[in-house]
Design a protein around this motif. Structure first.
Motif, short mmCIF file in Angstrom:
data_model
loop_
_atom_site.label_atom_id
_atom_site.label_comp_id
_atom_site.label_asym_id
_atom_site.label_seq_id
_atom_site.Cartn_x
_atom_site.Cartn_y
_atom_site.Cartn_z
N UNK A 67 0.78 -1.23 0.00
CA UNK A 67 0.00 0.00 0.00
C UNK A 67 0.82 1.28 0.00
N UNK A 68 2.13 1.14 0.05
CA UNK A 68 3.01 2.30 0.13
C UNK A 68 3.76 2.47 -1.20
N UNK A 69 3.65 3.66 -1.78
CA UNK A 69 4.36 3.93 -3.03
C UNK A 69 5.85 4.06 -2.72
N UNK A 70 6.65 3.15 -3.26
CA UNK A 70 8.08 3.19 -2.93
C UNK A 70 8.96 3.60 -4.11
N UNK A 71 8.35 3.78 -5.30
CA UNK A 71 9.16 4.05 -6.50
C UNK A 71 10.00 5.31 -6.38
N UNK A 72 9.50 6.29 -5.61
CA UNK A 72 10.21 7.56 -5.62
C UNK A 72 10.87 7.89 -4.28
N UNK A 73 11.02 6.89 -3.44
CA UNK A 73 11.66 7.15 -2.13
C UNK A 73 13.16 7.43 -2.31
N UNK A 74 13.72 8.16 -1.37
CA UNK A 74 15.18 8.37 -1.37
C UNK A 74 15.86 7.10 -0.87
N UNK A 75 17.16 7.04 -1.04
CA UNK A 75 17.91 5.86 -0.63
C UNK A 75 17.69 5.49 0.83
N UNK A 76 17.66 6.49 1.67
CA UNK A 76 17.50 6.28 3.11
C UNK A 76 16.14 5.73 3.48
N UNK A 77 15.11 6.33 2.87
CA UNK A 77 13.73 5.87 3.11
C UNK A 77 13.56 4.44 2.58
N UNK A 80 14.91 1.83 4.84
CA UNK A 80 14.01 1.54 5.96
C UNK A 80 12.94 0.55 5.57
N UNK A 81 12.33 0.79 4.41
CA UNK A 81 11.28 -0.11 3.93
C UNK A 81 11.87 -1.51 3.74
N UNK A 82 13.05 -1.55 3.14
CA UNK A 82 13.71 -2.84 2.89
C UNK A 82 13.95 -3.58 4.20
N UNK A 83 14.48 -2.86 5.17
CA UNK A 83 14.79 -3.47 6.46
C UNK A 83 13.55 -4.03 7.15
N UNK A 84 12.45 -3.35 6.96
CA UNK A 84 11.23 -3.73 7.67
C UNK A 84 10.50 -4.88 6.98
N UNK A 85 10.52 -4.89 5.65
CA UNK A 85 9.61 -5.79 4.93
C UNK A 85 10.26 -6.92 4.15
N UNK A 86 11.55 -6.76 3.81
CA UNK A 86 12.14 -7.63 2.79
C UNK A 86 13.32 -8.41 3.32
N UNK A 87 13.37 -9.69 2.98
CA UNK A 87 14.59 -10.48 3.13
C UNK A 87 15.08 -10.83 1.75
N UNK A 88 16.39 -10.68 1.52
CA UNK A 88 16.92 -10.92 0.16
C UNK A 88 18.02 -11.97 0.22
N UNK A 89 17.90 -12.97 -0.66
CA UNK A 89 18.89 -14.04 -0.73
C UNK A 89 19.53 -14.01 -2.12
N UNK A 90 20.86 -14.03 -2.16
CA UNK A 90 21.60 -13.89 -3.41
C UNK A 90 22.19 -15.24 -3.85
N UNK A 91 22.46 -15.35 -5.13
CA UNK A 91 23.09 -16.57 -5.65
C UNK A 91 24.44 -16.82 -4.98
N UNK A 92 25.19 -15.74 -4.76
CA UNK A 92 26.54 -15.88 -4.21
C UNK A 92 26.60 -15.65 -2.70
N UNK A 93 25.48 -15.77 -2.04
CA UNK A 93 25.35 -15.72 -0.58
C UNK A 93 25.60 -14.32 -0.01
#
Ligand SMILES: Nc1ncnc2c1ncn2[C@@H]1O[C@H](COP(=O)(O)OP(=O)(O)O)[C@@H](O)[C@H]1O
Ligand SMILES: [Mg+2]
Length: 226
Positions: A67-77, A80-93
């Motif tokens: 529900x939150x528009x994130x396309x135009x957020x600054x790097x810092x904002x 925060x969204x990433x930290x709160x909502x997202x876990x990211x797993x990479x091919x190279x760990x």
């Protein structure tokens, strides 16, 4: 809708040359969905995942996350969204080589701010134990097998209890048996209610998901449901 992406483009500007990595992606993902993204190398899968994971922003188009528009957020904002909502797993760990597993897994909690060091390390140890790495807490990444490293990376992705887990070719660097162990973990997380979105080259891996999106030339060419 948990993820709603509309007319997303991403152009890499290399001075003379422009690379149109995404040319207009529309995608909606419901909370709790298990989604696979397939497509040839260079078709824009990682670029899309990085935007979905708030590691990058689109050139044009909209991304609404919970529900939150994130396309135009600054790097810092965005962080925060990433930290709160997202876990990211990479091919190279992408584990840090000089610190042990507990410290690696605790790192996202440092950026969180308000959690004491003792609690960070305690939570990281518990998360590693849940993924079968209780005997490896003090080891550094290079002392572990590929499967153990990827499990540690999943522990790090889960430490902030995100609702969304994004994985970019999580089994791409693993043998097939170890890959199946990683997929068992992702299946379990999906069954427990997490939204899981993964990129893979392997149709056997994609079969774990309920829906597969096929990308070509920076756009979604078709979708399959299973
Ligand atoms: N940081 C970057 N700078 C310039 N071009 C890039 C960058 N990242 C990706 N690309 C280009 O964008 C296109 C899509 O890449 P990518 O999203 O990595 O595809 P995939 O993950 O499907 O292999 C490719 O042509 C790739 O070379
Ligand atoms: Mg890629």
């Amino acid at each position: 809708m948990l993820i709603a992406v509309d007319g997303l483009t991403r152009t890499y500007d290399l001075g003379e040359a422009k690379v149109h990595a995404l040319r207009g992606v529309d995608l909606a993902v419901e909370a709790g969905e298990y989604l696979a993204i397939m497509g040839p190398s260079g078709s824009g899968k990682s670029t899309l995942m990085h935007i979905l994971g708030c590691l990058d922003t689109p050139s044009t188009g909209r991304y609404v996350l919970g529900g939150e528009e994130v396309s135009s957020l600054t790097g810092r904002e965005l962080a925060k969204v990433r930290n709160r909502r997202i876990g990211f797993v990479f091919q190279n760990f992408n584990l840090l080589p000089r610190i042990d597993l507990v410290a690696n897994v605790a790192l996202p909690l440092v950026y969180h701010g308000s959690v004491s060091k003792a609690e960070r390390l305690g939570r990281a140890a518990k998360q590693l134990e849940e993924l079968g790495l209780g005997h490896r807490l003090k080891h550094r990444p290079n002392e572990l097998s590929g499967g153990e490293r990827q499990r540690a990376a999943i522990a790090r992705a889960l430490i902030n209890e995100p609702s969304i887990l994004l994985a970019d070719e999580p089994t791409g660097n693993l043998d097939s048996k170890t890959g199946r162990e990683i997929m068992d973990i992702l299946d379990g997380l999906s069954a427990a209610g997490k939204t899981v979105c993964l990129v893979t080259h392997d149709a056997n891996v994609a079969e774990h998901a309920g829906r597969t999106v096929h990308m070509q030339d920076g756009a979604i060419a078709r979708e399959d449901f299973s």
